[in-house]
Motif scaffolding. Structure first.
Motif, short mmCIF file in Angstrom:
data_model
loop_
_atom_site.label_atom_id
_atom_site.label_comp_id
_atom_site.label_asym_id
_atom_site.label_seq_id
_atom_site.Cartn_x
_atom_site.Cartn_y
_atom_site.Cartn_z
N THR A 141 -9.41 5.58 0.17
CA THR A 141 -8.12 5.36 0.29
C THR A 141 -7.84 4.47 1.63
OG1 THR A 141 -7.60 7.39 -0.51
CG2 THR A 141 -5.87 6.50 0.44
N GLY A 152 -7.61 1.83 -4.85
CA GLY A 152 -6.98 3.21 -4.70
C GLY A 152 -7.17 4.42 -5.74
N TYR A 205 -8.04 13.09 -2.96
CA TYR A 205 -8.09 11.57 -2.94
C TYR A 205 -9.23 11.59 -1.76
CZ TYR A 205 -3.75 10.79 -5.13
OH TYR A 205 -2.69 10.83 -6.02
N SER A 232 -8.96 0.93 0.68
CA SER A 232 -7.68 0.37 0.10
C SER A 232 -6.65 -0.25 0.84
CB SER A 232 -7.15 1.09 -0.98
OG SER A 232 -6.38 1.96 -0.58
N TRP A 261 0.82 -1.22 -0.09
CA TRP A 261 -0.04 0.17 -0.19
C TRP A 261 0.80 1.26 0.04
CZ3 TRP A 261 -0.76 4.20 2.56
CH2 TRP A 261 -2.05 5.26 2.56
N MET A 269 -6.51 -3.46 -4.42
CA MET A 269 -5.95 -2.29 -3.50
C MET A 269 -5.59 -1.32 -4.39
SD MET A 269 -3.25 -0.62 -2.78
CE MET A 269 -1.70 -1.94 -3.38
N HIS A 270 -5.09 -1.69 -5.79
CA HIS A 270 -4.39 -0.66 -6.37
C HIS A 270 -5.60 -0.08 -7.12
CE1 HIS A 270 -2.07 1.13 -9.61
NE2 HIS A 270 -2.99 0.80 -10.66
N HIS A 289 2.27 1.84 -3.51
CA HIS A 289 1.36 2.50 -4.33
C HIS A 289 1.38 3.91 -4.11
CE1 HIS A 289 -2.25 2.92 -6.68
NE2 HIS A 289 -2.82 3.67 -5.62
N PHE A 290 1.04 4.44 -2.97
CA PHE A 290 0.76 5.91 -2.52
C PHE A 290 1.77 6.77 -2.58
CE2 PHE A 290 -3.49 4.14 -1.66
CZ PHE A 290 -4.21 4.81 -2.31
N ILE A 294 -2.03 11.73 2.26
CA ILE A 294 -1.35 10.49 1.60
C ILE A 294 0.16 10.43 2.19
CG2 ILE A 294 -0.34 9.30 -0.20
CD1 ILE A 294 -3.29 9.13 -0.09
#
Length: 257
Positions: free
Chosen positions: A83, A129, A78, A86, A59, A125-126, A62-63, A215
């Motif tokens: 979020t 998100g 976001y 995810s 996670w 999850m991706h 990704h962010f 984030i």
């Protein structure tokens, strides 16, 4: 169509996100190795730690990468609940995959089930998100690239769980984590290159939080969790070290004549 920049901050976000994926993978693999050498409550706790490490690493990867994502002609915000959802998805599905390996009776079946579950969870999850992204315009996806990203996620997850079952030395775990980090990063950017945005210029305020408002602080917090957990695992004795310590404390056999 809006111009998409996946590395607006240069190499900083790709390199840092890769490092976070590798850290989570390495920690998760080490914890899984510890779990397979343990029994009872200890095995369960090590598996939970492994799942949280891998899920957090993926996670965060990704962010952190999304910090460098820009779309020409629109700001990006976001949706906070999505979020966080995810992150929850990443934790839950990785946990299911790790436990399938940790408690599965048939190794091959457990590996395939765990890899499929974890890989689909990583992809979910991706894209969950990405569903949290708010901008002025419409987001669409190229289906073949989306499918490829899901296949990469499943392959990466299966390879990681195979490594957890078959690697024991620190060097082997390190190499496996570097490969898994590369696979997870490849999955992310394959998914991102599937994205196209049709921008609709507007002066209206976007709902949600900016990346730096939400984030970035959350990624820093989760990254700190990974490094603190890594320190705990490094300082925790292995099963072999505990057995050796217990043997050293036992009195010598025999009685004095």
């Amino acid at each position: 169509m809006g111009h998409l920049d996946h590395a607006a901050l240069g190499w900083l976000t790709p390199v840092l996100s890769y490092a976070m994926a590798c850290t989570g993978a390495a920690l998760g693999l080490r914890c899984t190795v510890r779990a397979l050498a343990a029994t009872g409550r200890s095995r369960r706790n090590w598996l939970l730690t492994a799942a949280s490490a891998i899920g957090t690493g993926i996670w965060t990867m990704h962010f952190v990468a999304m910090l460098g994502f820009r779309v020409g002609g629109t700001d990006i915000r976001y949706d906070v609940p999505l979020t966080l959802a995810s992150l929850l998805v990443a934790m839950v599905v990785v946990c299911a995959g790790v436990f399938a390996v940790g408690y599965g009776r048939g190794r091959v079946r457990a590996l395939l089930l765990g890899g499929l579950t974890t890989g689909i969870g990583v992809a979910s999850m991706h894209y969950l998100g990405m569903a949290a992204v708010r901008l002025h315009g419409d987001v669409s996806y190229d289906p073949p690239r989306v499918g490829l990203s899901v296949l990469i996620a499943v392959a990466a997850a299966t390879a990681a769980l195979w490594a957890a079952l078959n690697t024991r030395s620190p060097l082997a775990v390190t190499l496996a984590s570097l490969i898994m980090g590369a696979a997870v990063s490849s999955m992310h950017y394959t998914g991102m290159f599937a994205v196209s945005v049709r921008v609709t210029p507007s002066a209206d305020a976007l709902p949600g939080a900016t990346a730096m408002q939400f984030i970035f602080p959350l990624a820093v917090g989760l990254g700190s969790y990974l490094f603190l957990t890594a320190a705990f695992v490094a300082l925790s004795p292995t099963a072999g070290e505990r057995d050796a310590s217990a043997a050293a404390r036992r009195p010598l056999g025999g009685t004095a004549g």
